[in-house]
Enzyme design. Structure first.
Site, PDB file in Angstrom:
ATOM      1  N   GLU A  85      44.704  23.259   4.796  1.00 53.13           N
ATOM      2  CA  GLU A  85      44.964  21.833   5.031  1.00 53.13           C
ATOM      3  C   GLU A  85      43.874  21.255   5.928  1.00 53.13           C
ATOM      4  O   GLU A  85      43.486  21.871   6.907  1.00 53.13           O
ATOM      5  CB  GLU A  85      46.344  21.675   5.693  1.00 53.13           C
ATOM      6  CG  GLU A  85      46.733  20.245   5.951  1.00 53.13           C
ATOM      7  CD  GLU A  85      46.586  19.369   4.706  1.00 53.13           C
ATOM      8  OE1 GLU A  85      47.225  19.657   3.688  1.00 53.13           O
ATOM      9  OE2 GLU A  85      45.808  18.382   4.757  1.00 53.13           O
ATOM     10  N   LYS A 111      38.186  26.912   5.423  1.00 56.72           N
ATOM     11  CA  LYS A 111      38.879  26.240   6.526  1.00 56.72           C
ATOM     12  C   LYS A 111      38.279  26.606   7.877  1.00 56.72           C
ATOM     13  O   LYS A 111      37.934  25.739   8.686  1.00 56.72           O
ATOM     14  CB  LYS A 111      40.372  26.605   6.486  1.00 56.72           C
ATOM     15  CG  LYS A 111      41.183  26.016   7.613  1.00 56.72           C
ATOM     16  CD  LYS A 111      41.231  24.504   7.584  1.00 56.72           C
ATOM     17  CE  LYS A 111      41.792  23.963   8.882  1.00 56.72           C
ATOM     18  NZ  LYS A 111      41.874  22.518   8.924  1.00 56.72           N
ATOM     19  N   PHE A 168      31.556  12.849  13.937  1.00 57.13           N
ATOM     20  CA  PHE A 168      31.724  14.003  14.842  1.00 57.13           C
ATOM     21  C   PHE A 168      30.537  14.264  15.758  1.00 57.13           C
ATOM     22  O   PHE A 168      30.558  15.192  16.547  1.00 57.13           O
ATOM     23  CB  PHE A 168      32.084  15.288  14.059  1.00 57.13           C
ATOM     24  CG  PHE A 168      33.566  15.370  13.873  1.00 57.13           C
ATOM     25  CD1 PHE A 168      34.189  14.589  12.937  1.00 57.13           C
ATOM     26  CD2 PHE A 168      34.340  16.183  14.668  1.00 57.13           C
ATOM     27  CE1 PHE A 168      35.560  14.613  12.788  1.00 57.13           C
ATOM     28  CE2 PHE A 168      35.701  16.217  14.534  1.00 57.13           C
ATOM     29  CZ  PHE A 168      36.312  15.433  13.586  1.00 57.13           C
ATOM     30  N   GLY A 202      31.640  13.635  24.747  1.00 58.95           N
ATOM     31  CA  GLY A 202      32.837  13.278  25.502  1.00 58.95           C
ATOM     32  C   GLY A 202      33.207  14.384  26.464  1.00 58.95           C
ATOM     33  O   GLY A 202      32.339  15.067  27.012  1.00 58.95           O
ATOM     34  N   CYS A 219      43.785  22.807  16.903  1.00 53.63           N
ATOM     35  CA  CYS A 219      42.984  23.464  15.865  1.00 53.63           C
ATOM     36  C   CYS A 219      41.607  23.942  16.327  1.00 53.63           C
ATOM     37  O   CYS A 219      41.304  25.123  16.216  1.00 53.63           O
ATOM     38  CB  CYS A 219      42.841  22.537  14.664  1.00 53.63           C
ATOM     39  SG  CYS A 219      44.402  22.308  13.804  1.00 53.63           S
ATOM     40  N   LYS A 224      41.283  26.902  18.880  1.00 60.09           N
ATOM     41  CA  LYS A 224      41.868  28.097  18.272  1.00 60.09           C
ATOM     42  C   LYS A 224      41.018  28.590  17.086  1.00 60.09           C
ATOM     43  O   LYS A 224      40.783  29.789  16.936  1.00 60.09           O
ATOM     44  CB  LYS A 224      43.286  27.728  17.816  1.00 60.09           C
ATOM     45  CG  LYS A 224      43.840  28.495  16.647  1.00 60.09           C
ATOM     46  CD  LYS A 224      45.270  28.119  16.390  1.00 60.09           C
ATOM     47  CE  LYS A 224      45.471  27.117  15.273  1.00 60.09           C
ATOM     48  NZ  LYS A 224      45.145  27.593  13.934  1.00 60.09           N
TER      49      LYS A 224
END
Ligand code: NAD
Length: 429
Positions: free
Chosen positions: A151, A204, A249, A253, A260, A263
């Site tokens: 996902e 992913k 992206f 900051g 996510c 990890k």
């Protein structure tokens, strides 16, 4: 189609609700009985724009239901999604106990052919292990297929990300499963990439690690810009105009957070090590990210010298806007460090304060950003919520003891802040 979704957290709930909205019949399953009882009444335990409305509409149209019982929940299902958490272990390894447990539970109650789809973020080769586990506990010897369908939704825009995905990645090893998965997603009319299971799993971890790399690259640039007197936002704008680079992206900051990126970067370093590859690039990405919080705190100290007894106003707690998710939010480490040094914190966040109260003790939570600013020695911006970007800055200035703002998200133009009379420090500009 009849669908079951095991795990009703951010990913599982959005998956089930969106598939119901597409016309499928979905059962959301979770072993948290209280969560399920509330969901049956249409009460959504997380803040995600538009989610509560979709839950309510699909419950009333009877396309969506909830249960805490896997056997009941999957009985009719043609497709069963696994959307349970895969939290990190201390070593960085991915904790797969929930995935394994669910695989066993599915196996024990299989009665008809099902496609079992892993949507949780898992290390490469998990699909093989899920398949072996299901075979082991599949007492009725029912046929099944395992699919990897990672996902990519983002909290805060989860529904539109699900409904209008850039791509749907489906890793599989059987034509039967491919037909089922294509039929399931057909209403989305999306770009579907079919791969083998292991490649899908790697896509992913590789994607999230690459995005984290872009953020750390921008943060490294910000450090150079701070010293060189350049404006990092101009630098990344100039870079991002090159379509090979892209602007998304490249955002300096206080570092990435959330459930996510930290990890998945740690997980990917660990996974790579298992295959004999020392992922030094990602180790540097992680180190730069950790440093951003330290650099931010040193900017606060440059302004106030000693933090003991200082009142610090904090605006924004969630790891990014439009979510109440505080998991690995940079705000948590920053506030804990400030409190350790004796500072008194007054904090405001539009949505995350209820969750913050459980994990950040000794902080005064305010009803408005203005209350957080009132009487504070300094104001810190930690999340770029619209509400914070649209504050009445003159009012903020009149409420602060010292007109100092340290902005961890670069939301205001420095020149404008200067002309309003603020001492304003951003990140890399
Ligand atoms: P979450 O913690 O919000 O939800 C997980 C849910 O699974 C919880 O409600 C938990 O009670 C339930 N659960 C755990 N064990 C169970 C069991 N045995 N039976 C039934 N339910 C069980 O997690 P999440 O944020 O939705 O993430 C789920 C997965 O998706 C993770 O692997 C994550 O890395 C991945 N992911 C998350 C996001 C995100 O933005 N949150 C995006 C993409 C992928």
């Amino acid at each position: 189609m009849n669908i079951a979704v095991i795990g009703s957290g951010y990913v599982g709930l959005v998956t089930g609700v969106c598939l119901a909205e597409l016309g499928h019949s979905c059962v959301g399953i979770d072993n948290d009985k209280e969560k399920i009882a509330r969901l049956k009444d249409g009460i959504v335990p997380i803040y995600e724009p538009g989610l509560e409305e979709l839950v309510s509409v699909n419950l009333s149209k009877k396309r969506l239901s909830f249960t805490d019982n896997i056997k009941d929940g999957i009985e009719e299902a043609e497709v069963v999604f696994i959307c349970v958490g895969t939290p990190p272990l201390k070593s960085g390894a991915v904790n797969l106990v929930y995935v394994e447990k669910v695989a066993r539970e599915i196996a024990e109650c299989l009665t008809t052919y099902k496609v079992i789809v892993d949507k949780s973020t898992v290390p490469v080769e998990t699909g093989d292990r899920v398949e072996r586990t299901i075979k082991l506990y599949n007492i009725n010897k029912v046929s099944f297929d395992v699919v990897s369908n990672p996902e990519f939704l983002r909290e805060g825009s989860a529904i539109s990300d699900f409904m209008k995905p850039d791509r749907i990645v489906i890793g599989l090893a059987s034509e039967r499963a491919e037909k089922v998965m294509k039929r399931l997603y057909q209403p989305l009319n999306a770009n579907i990439l079919v791969t083998d299971i292991r490649s899908a799993e790697l896509i992913k971890h590789a994607s999230n690690s690459f995005l984290a790399t872009k953020i750390s690259f921008a943060n490294a640039l910000a450090e150079i810009c701070d010293s060189a007197g350049a404006d990092v936002l101009k630098v990344v704008e100039g870079m991002g105009l090159d379509p090979r680079i892209g602007k998304d992206f490249l955002k300096p900051g206080i570092g990435y957070g959330g459930s996510c990126f930290p990890k998945d970067v740690a997980g990917f370093i660990y996974i790579a090590k298992g295959y004999g590859y020392d992922f030094k690039l990602l180790k540097a990405v992680r180190e730069i990210n950790e440093n951003q919080k330290k650099r931010f705190i040193s900017k606060v100290k440059e302004s106030l010298w000693v933090l003991n007894e200082k009142q610090i106003g904090v605006l924004g707690l969630s790891f990014k806007p439009d979510t109440d998710d505080l998991r690995n939010a940079p705000s948590l480490d920053i506030i804990k460090q400030l409190v350790n040094e004796g500072a008194k914190i007054k904090a405001y966040d539009p949505k995350a304060m209820e969750k913050a109260k459980k994990v950040l003790k000794g902080v005064v939570y305010t009803e408005t950003p203005y209350e957080a600013a009132r009487g504070s020695d300094i104001l810190l911006i930690l999340t770029e919520w619209d509400e914070i970007q649209n504050m009445d800055l003159k009012k903020i200035k009149s409420l602060l003891k010292n007109p100092i703002i340290i902005d961890g998200r670069n939301i205001f133009p420095p020149e404008e802040m200067k002309s309003l009379g603020f001492v304003y420090k951003g990140v890399g500009r």
